[in-house]
Every structure is written in C-alpha cells, then in structure tokens.
Design a protein around this motif. Structure first.
Motif: not given
Length: 328
Positions: A71-93
C-alpha cells in the motif's frame, strides 16, 4: 531523504560479539525473517526495506505487513551477495532497528550511496552505552529523585555473582547485551547449580552479568526519545506486558493520552518534572555520543515507586510503532 529500513532484532547479540562476521542464533534468525516487513508499519511512502535473509517472493507475500508495504509502495531490496555492490541513484538514509559493527560493515561493503552509517567512534559509543552497566550510571544521576530504587550490580566473577544470589535469592541476572527478555533469568525458583551454570556461561561469553532486584510491579512502561545534536526530545510513552521472568509479551495499543493515564493511575509519583530529569540524564550520559531513537524501560513497583531505568535501548522499540519518529 528516502530511507532504507532494516529489521535486525539481533542487534544486541551483534553488539556483544562486536565482530563484522557475526552470525545470530537460529531462533533470532527466524524472528528476523518472519518480521522482515515490520518496518512497513512506520515507513513513509517511497521508502525501501532491506531483507537481511534470503526470502523467496512467494514466501515474502505471505509475511505479516506485506499488504502495508504494498500500500505504501515500499521497494523491497535484498542484501547483495558477498563482493556484489548495489548503487543507489539518489542518496538513501540507512534506518535499521539498531546499529552494530557487523551491519555497518555489510552496508558499507555492499551498497554505494548510503548515508547515516555511524563511523567507528560512533559504533563503539553505541556498543558501550548499550551495555546494561549504563543503567547504573543513569540511576546514580537520578538517585535523589528515586531514593527507594536499588541500583543494579555488575559482577565480573562467578563467585561474586553467587554471593549476591545467596543474599537475595529472588532476583534477576542479566547478560550485558540482550533484549526482549532474552538473556535474563529470574532466580526465585532455580537452585544454586542452575543459576551458577547460567552465570558462568554468560560471564564466559560477555565478560560479566548484571544482578538486579526483582520488584513486585504494577506496571511496565517506557518513555521513548529521539536523540539528535546532543539533545533528547521526548517522543511519547509506551506501556507493555512482560512475563514474571521479564520476557516481553506485547505493547498496549492505545492513544498517548490513554497510555499516560495508565501510568498516572498506577502511581502518584509520575509528573512532568520527573520526565524533565530523565531527559537531562539522557543528555548528560548518552545524547552527546548517539543520534537516533532511544527507549528507556521503566516500571512502577507494587508500592507505587517508579524505577526510572530498568533498561536503555539505543535502537527502535516495539512501542515506537505509532510515534512520529523521523530523523533523516
């Protein structure tokens, strides 16, 4: 700023370990997994929730709070595998249940664009202040206003702890870092060998145990705070139920005025001036080294005396769900 919300109820255990490679016990992993979407209850539309565990999509849809997250349109993000990197386009707190060195390390290693991760000095302060011995100093600051309350005693040796047990018999022993009634025993119906075994194991694992008086109680409650820029801002009350052994059961889901009435009806001692003195103690002891949500567990004894500091939680608590705590 968009928030990355994380439910990590293992944070006190990770603080005890103080290792970047900490692995929680299976029982805590089950809780973390089953309640992974709990942050949806206090999320803002557009926030994201990070899953600490591998949860298939079909299982995720069956978890509690999934409808709220959708309902709140929350994105679900999974913890990346070791040595993998997820880059956010905008800063996330980053907004976890609680901070510890292991979580901070994993977020730094696997994400780019995350703000709000404490530095090493901040993480060390959180660990030290989360130790239950902090209640001793807190109670010493407020002692003149609560003279009937006995301060806990930290025992670093087994014989020292057992000497306290022999004098009191009915008491609590607590691990320095634990939460929700875990890592606690009440000794009234345990024999010496059972108590000694628990004490010995806890001292070996965490370096000491806390010995506390077991009060007959009318009410368990908490004051919830937000620490920022060296100041402590009062956010509200929570009232909760615990077992005879001190294990957390649930929170009362009432309005703030109703919760305050419960507290005032349970004791004539509670007043605004006491709240101000608790605030001053938080600012003197904690707020200069910590920014974020803070819960102070308290109780009203059977005689009507207030114990102003049973536990200090440098993290979110279940009582904060309905409170407008935003610090990004």
């Amino acid at each position: 700023m968009r928030r990355l919300l994380i439910f990590n109820p293992d944070t006190e255990y990770a603080l005890a370990s103080d290792s970047i490679n900490y692995t929680p016990p299976a029982s805590v992993v089950r809780l973390r997994r089953n309640m992974a979407l709990y942050p949806a209850t206090y999320a803002s539309p557009g926030d994201a929730i990070l899953l600490c565990d591998i949860i298939p999509d079909d299982e995720l849809k069956r978890l509690p709070y999934h409808d709220i997250a959708a309902e709140k349109n929350l994105e679900i993000i999974r913890m990346p595998a070791l040595h993998s990197i997820v880059t956010f386009k905008e800063p996330v707190f980053a907004d976890p249940w609680g901070w510890n060195r292991c979580l901070a390390y994993r977020l730094r290693q696997r994400f780019s664009g995350i703000k709000g991760i404490p530095d090493e000095r901040g993480l060390e302060a959180i660990r030290n202040l989360s130790h239950r011995r902090t209640t001793i100093e807190f109670l010493s600051i407020t002692a003149t206003d609560f003279p009937e309350i006995d301060s806990p005693k930290e025992c670093t040796g087994v014989e020292q702890a057992m000497s306290v047990f022999e004098k009191r018999r009915d008491m609590y022993f607590k691990a320095p870092w634990s939460c929700s009634g875990r890592g606690i025993i009440r000794t009234s119906d345990l024999d010496r060998s059972q108590v000694e075994q628990w004490v010995r194991g806890t001292i070996a694992a965490q370096g000491s145990v806390m010995a506390e008086k077991a009060y007959a109680r009318r009410l368990d409650f908490a004051t919830e705070w937000l620490c920022r820029d060296g100041k402590a801002m009062f956010a509200g009350y929570s009232v909760f139920e615990t077992s005879r052994r001190g294990k957390y059961h649930n929170n009362m889901r009432e309005t703030q005025s109703e919760l305050e009435n419960m507290i005032r009806q349970s004791t004539e001692a509670w007043c605004d001036s006491l709240l101000e003195k608790i605030q001053a103690a938080i600012e003197q002891l904690i707020a200069h080294s910590y920014s974020g949500p803070l819960g102070i567990d308290m109780l009203v004894t059977e005689s009507g005396t207030v114990n102003p500091c049973v536990e200090i939680n440098l993290r979110r608590t279940m009582g904060m769900e309905q409170l407008p705590i935003y610090y990004n």
